[in-house]
Design an enzyme around this catalytic site. Structure first.
Site, PDB file in Angstrom:
ATOM      1  N   GLU A   1     -13.545   4.676  -3.096  1.00  0.00           N
ATOM      2  CA  GLU A   1     -12.132   4.988  -2.904  1.00  0.00           C
ATOM      3  C   GLU A   1     -11.614   5.892  -4.020  1.00  0.00           C
ATOM      4  O   GLU A   1     -11.776   5.586  -5.214  1.00  0.00           O
ATOM      5  CB  GLU A   1     -11.323   3.681  -2.892  1.00  0.00           C
ATOM      6  CG  GLU A   1      -9.897   3.834  -2.441  1.00  0.00           C
ATOM      7  CD  GLU A   1      -9.772   4.131  -0.963  1.00  0.00           C
ATOM      8  OE1 GLU A   1      -8.815   4.838  -0.590  1.00  0.00           O
ATOM      9  OE2 GLU A   1     -10.611   3.662  -0.181  1.00  0.00           O
ATOM     10  N   ASP A   2     -11.020   7.011  -3.640  1.00  0.00           N
ATOM     11  CA  ASP A   2     -10.306   7.902  -4.560  1.00  0.00           C
ATOM     12  C   ASP A   2     -11.167   8.422  -5.705  1.00  0.00           C
ATOM     13  O   ASP A   2     -10.731   8.502  -6.859  1.00  0.00           O
ATOM     14  CB  ASP A   2      -9.052   7.204  -5.103  1.00  0.00           C
ATOM     15  CG  ASP A   2      -7.982   7.064  -4.023  1.00  0.00           C
ATOM     16  OD1 ASP A   2      -8.188   7.588  -2.927  1.00  0.00           O
ATOM     17  OD2 ASP A   2      -6.950   6.426  -4.286  1.00  0.00           O
TER      18      ASP A   2
ATOM     19  N   ASP B   1     -13.830   5.889   2.162  1.00  0.00           N
ATOM     20  CA  ASP B   1     -12.660   5.812   3.028  1.00  0.00           C
ATOM     21  C   ASP B   1     -11.877   7.116   3.062  1.00  0.00           C
ATOM     22  O   ASP B   1     -11.305   7.476   4.094  1.00  0.00           O
ATOM     23  CB  ASP B   1     -11.756   4.661   2.581  1.00  0.00           C
ATOM     24  CG  ASP B   1     -10.634   4.398   3.561  1.00  0.00           C
ATOM     25  OD1 ASP B   1     -10.924   4.225   4.753  1.00  0.00           O
ATOM     26  OD2 ASP B   1      -9.461   4.375   3.152  1.00  0.00           O
ATOM     27  N   ASP B   2     -11.832   7.837   1.956  1.00  0.00           N
ATOM     28  CA  ASP B   2     -11.087   9.097   1.915  1.00  0.00           C
ATOM     29  C   ASP B   2     -11.717  10.147   2.820  1.00  0.00           C
ATOM     30  O   ASP B   2     -11.016  11.004   3.351  1.00  0.00           O
ATOM     31  CB  ASP B   2     -11.025   9.624   0.483  1.00  0.00           C
ATOM     32  CG  ASP B   2     -10.407   8.618  -0.461  1.00  0.00           C
ATOM     33  OD1 ASP B   2      -9.256   8.226  -0.234  1.00  0.00           O
ATOM     34  OD2 ASP B   2     -11.091   8.192  -1.414  1.00  0.00           O
TER      35      ASP B   2
ATOM     36  N   ASN C   1      -0.486  11.721   1.210  1.00  0.00           N
ATOM     37  CA  ASN C   1       0.193  10.570   0.615  1.00  0.00           C
ATOM     38  C   ASN C   1       0.419  10.829  -0.872  1.00  0.00           C
ATOM     39  O   ASN C   1      -0.360  11.546  -1.490  1.00  0.00           O
ATOM     40  CB  ASN C   1      -0.675   9.300   0.770  1.00  0.00           C
ATOM     41  CG  ASN C   1      -0.544   8.694   2.135  1.00  0.00           C
ATOM     42  OD1 ASN C   1       0.555   8.507   2.630  1.00  0.00           O
ATOM     43  ND2 ASN C   1      -1.668   8.372   2.749  1.00  0.00           N
TER      44      ASN C   1
ATOM     45  N   TYR D   1       0.853  -1.183   0.000  1.00  0.00           N
ATOM     46  CA  TYR D   1       0.000   0.000   0.000  1.00  0.00           C
ATOM     47  C   TYR D   1       0.891   1.234   0.000  1.00  0.00           C
ATOM     48  O   TYR D   1       1.969   1.222  -0.569  1.00  0.00           O
ATOM     49  CB  TYR D   1      -1.007  -0.050   1.158  1.00  0.00           C
ATOM     50  CG  TYR D   1      -2.196   0.811   0.859  1.00  0.00           C
ATOM     51  CD1 TYR D   1      -2.971   0.566  -0.270  1.00  0.00           C
ATOM     52  CD2 TYR D   1      -2.509   1.905   1.640  1.00  0.00           C
ATOM     53  CE1 TYR D   1      -4.034   1.384  -0.606  1.00  0.00           C
ATOM     54  CE2 TYR D   1      -3.576   2.727   1.317  1.00  0.00           C
ATOM     55  CZ  TYR D   1      -4.335   2.459   0.187  1.00  0.00           C
ATOM     56  OH  TYR D   1      -5.381   3.279  -0.147  1.00  0.00           O
TER      57      TYR D   1
ATOM     58  N   LYS E   1      -6.119  -2.178  -1.111  1.00  0.00           N
ATOM     59  CA  LYS E   1      -7.016  -2.049   0.046  1.00  0.00           C
ATOM     60  C   LYS E   1      -7.551  -3.404   0.473  1.00  0.00           C
ATOM     61  O   LYS E   1      -7.586  -3.733   1.667  1.00  0.00           O
ATOM     62  CB  LYS E   1      -8.186  -1.123  -0.306  1.00  0.00           C
ATOM     63  CG  LYS E   1      -7.834   0.347  -0.363  1.00  0.00           C
ATOM     64  CD  LYS E   1      -7.857   0.980   1.016  1.00  0.00           C
ATOM     65  CE  LYS E   1      -7.609   2.481   0.918  1.00  0.00           C
ATOM     66  NZ  LYS E   1      -7.630   3.152   2.217  1.00  0.00           N
TER      67      LYS E   1
ATOM     68  N   ARG F   1      -8.960  10.540  -8.487  1.00  0.00           N
ATOM     69  CA  ARG F   1      -8.076  11.235  -7.523  1.00  0.00           C
ATOM     70  C   ARG F   1      -7.311  10.175  -6.732  1.00  0.00           C
ATOM     71  O   ARG F   1      -7.605   9.919  -5.570  1.00  0.00           O
ATOM     72  CB  ARG F   1      -8.910  12.112  -6.577  1.00  0.00           C
ATOM     73  CG  ARG F   1      -8.090  13.132  -5.795  1.00  0.00           C
ATOM     74  CD  ARG F   1      -8.852  13.642  -4.603  1.00  0.00           C
ATOM     75  NE  ARG F   1      -9.218  12.576  -3.682  1.00  0.00           N
ATOM     76  CZ  ARG F   1      -8.387  12.063  -2.766  1.00  0.00           C
ATOM     77  NH1 ARG F   1      -7.150  12.497  -2.670  1.00  0.00           N
ATOM     78  NH2 ARG F   1      -8.805  11.110  -1.952  1.00  0.00           N
TER      79      ARG F   1
END
Length: 602
Positions: free
Chosen positions: A284-285, A307-308, A449, A141, A212, A194
């Site tokens: 996610e993203d 999650d973000d 990150n 990850y 993930k 993203r």
């Protein structure tokens, strides 16, 4: 004896008439489990009826043990001679893996090697991850997965998960039915807009759902057969990918508007139709403009979270809660400044506001302690730079406009500074020194990150505050020694939160995931930080303890969701921890033994 038994089995299945009444089956006996057995009883025998034999066994990563097959198993399964004659224990196999791993020249090479291991021998892959968490986490990850996504066209070897294009609209359910597993319980999905702090990577973002879900299993103990990574290809606005001959997605601009929304709607309905409304869907993203509205649109219809927004919020809030034991302040006594006003920081701010409201503040009082900074500067009402988007509006203050972070820190005088906007070096020397001047124990979280996008390094934060700051980062930083004292910076990685939350949600049958679930998870994580950890500069437990952290969070959530009436799994288990542990995936090899299974007589 084994050879005689093999001949006997072959004779039994050779006849077509006999084959219709009997089939060769394989009995899998667990050789131990990572779950605790309080009653001292051995694990139950698991029987899997399968017709797979020979080379197909070695091509199946769920069944393949490589040189771990015993001589008896090799004869029974028809792989005798297809493997080198030596029989290795899993510990000996792990030695070979770690030797290969250490010889790789770069982290990207190590990532590729581990992914190929996952494709060959699933249990060995997860055994390596669980036994070497601190070493493997940065590879499977963040930060390495970001580089792997950027190089996805080059590193692509074997597809993992589902790729669903917007050009497949009208056929999404049929495509999901192509996935071989029928009992999927957890999906991580991205549209690649993203990816971490790297921007729009389109289909190259598939590395994120894959990574993930690897952590769902390695850290949360969720069976990998119940996990499904999905990438939604709606195009990409990254012009470089349009010209990339190795790009594996649609080299067109992103589809937006009604066509995009209809596509997402069909996807959500298809998942629920195939796997039920209790199937967890983790977004996610996604880009900011989609992430917030999709979360609000679907959170009360499906079992879903982002999650973000929520995972990052919980892990950051946990770090803040733990830091209170160092600073000696109450949560409501703090003033927060956020560098960035995207998904991550808005999520953190909302969760901290919720925590302050639980401590007696009104919503307005809680928001008054939170200041947001975006690309135009401090978010204030009637600012001349232009309007304020809907998700930022609650945090706008009546205050003079300020544009630089240095002057904002000097003016607002925050006790906590949090960055999650992927602006490298945003916490300049002046900003960090100002935080040290304003506070005896300043709290500085550089959460962006990957590492290249961090607002500052751990060494910079500790050095410029003379070792007085409470520091956490999104990516790992090495320990820092200052004036004879060594600080171990905490990594505010979402992996502390989402595996435990998923484990609790799935075991208890939570249908809709409220924000208070993440607040409870954050409080649970903060409670696992010991005084020894705090003395070392950590505001999170060591990564080596993360599997037990996930179990503890899931157990705590089980207590909460049953108390609040959010669970649908009944009867309610008396021993919540034992109940949670009973679902954990184990990484020990299973022993193959032959059985002849009689079909029921007609």
């Amino acid at each position: 004896m084994a050879a005689h038994l093999t001949r006997q089995i072959i004779q039994q299945i050779a006849s077509r008439a006999q084959f219709t009444s009997r089939v060769l089956s394989v009995s899998l006996h667990t050789s131990g489990s990572q779950q605790s057995k309080k009653d001292g009883k051995p694990p139950k025998k698991i029987i899997n009826h399968t017709r797979i034999r020979g080379i197909d066994i070695l091509r199946n990563p769920k069944m393949n043990k490589g040189t771990g097959f015993t001589l008896r198993e090799r004869q029974i399964m028809g792989v005798h001679g297809l493997l080198p004659p030596v029989v290795r224990t899993v510990e000996e196999q792990m030695l070979r893996v770690m030797t290969n791993f250490s010889k790789r020249q770069s982290d990207l090479d190590r990532y590729i090697y581990l992914m190929s291991l996952q494709d060959r021998n699933e249990r060995l892959f997860y055994r390596v991850l669980t036994d070497h968490v601190e070493e493997m986490m940065p590879i499977v990850y963040t930060p390495t997965v970001g580089l792997a996504c950027q190089q996805y066209g080059v590193t692509f070897r074997r597809p993992r998960g589902l790729f669903i294009s917007i050009k497949d609209t009208g056929h999404i359910y049929e495509m999901i039915c192509n996935w071989p597993e029928r009992n999927v319980k957890a999906i991580v999905v991205t549209d690649g807009e993203r990816i971490l702090g790297l921007g729009d990577l389109g289909v190259y973002g598939m590395g994120i759902p894959v990574g993930k879900l690897s952590l769902y299993t390695a850290l949360g103990g969720i069976d990998p057969s119940k996990c499904l990574p999905i990438c939604l290809d709606v195009g990409t606005n990254n012009k470089a990918l349009h010209e990339d001959p190795l790009y594996i997605g649609t080299p067109e601009n992103r589809v937006t508007g009604k066509a995009y929304d209809d596509f997402i709607d069909e996807f959500m309905r298809a998942v629920a139709k195939r796997y039920g409304y209790n199937c967890l869907i983790q977004f996610e993203d996604f880009g900011n403009h989609n992430a917030f509205r999709l979360l609000e649109k679907y959170r009360h219809q499906y079992c879903t979270f982002n999650d973000d927004i929520q995972g990052t919020a919980a892990v950051a809030a946990a770090g803040v809660f733990a830091s209170l034991r160092i600073t000696g302040k109450r949560l409501v006594d703090n003033v927060f400044v956020f560098q960035g006003a995207g998904e991550a920081n808005i999520g953190i701010a909302e969760l901290l506001a919720l925590a302050m409201r639980e401590q007696g503040l009104s919503k307005e009082e809680a928001y008054s302690r939170i200041w947001m900074v975006d690309s135009k500067g401090l978010i204030v009402k009637d600012r001349p730079a232009g309007g304020i988007s809907e998700h930022k509006a609650p945090f706008a203050k009546r205050h003079k406009p300020l544009t630089t972070l240095e002057e904002i820190v000097e003016d607002i005088k925050p006790t906590v500074l949090i960055g999650a906007a992927a602006v490298p070096g945003a916490f300049t020397e002046k900003v960090i020194k100002a935080m040290g001047k304003l506070n005896e124990r300043p709290v500085i979280f550089a959460l962006s990150n990957p590492t290249s996008m961090a607002e500052c390094t751990a060494e910079q934060a500790y050095t410029l505050t003379e070792g007085r700051c409470v520091f956490a980062s999104g990516s790992p930083f090495p320990s820092c020694t200052l004036n004879g004292k060594t600080f171990h910076p905490g990594q505010g990685n979402n992996a502390y939160i989402f595996p435990g939350v998923a484990l609790g949600v799935l075991t208890c049958g939570v249908r809709h995931i409220e924000d208070k679930v993440f607040l409870r998870a954050a409080q649970s994580l903060a409670g696992l930080v010991t005084d020894k950890h705090l003395a070392e500069g950590r505001v999170y437990p060591p990564l080596s303890d993360i599997q037990e952290v996930s179990v503890a969070i899931a157990t705590d959530l089980a207590q909460y969701v049953y108390k609040e009436g959010l669970a649908s799994t009944y009867p309610e288990p008396l021993d919540k921890e034992e109940f949670v542990r009973s679902f954990l995936y184990h990484t020990q090899y299973e022993c193959f033994e032959p059985e002849i299974w009689e079909w029921p007589s007609q």
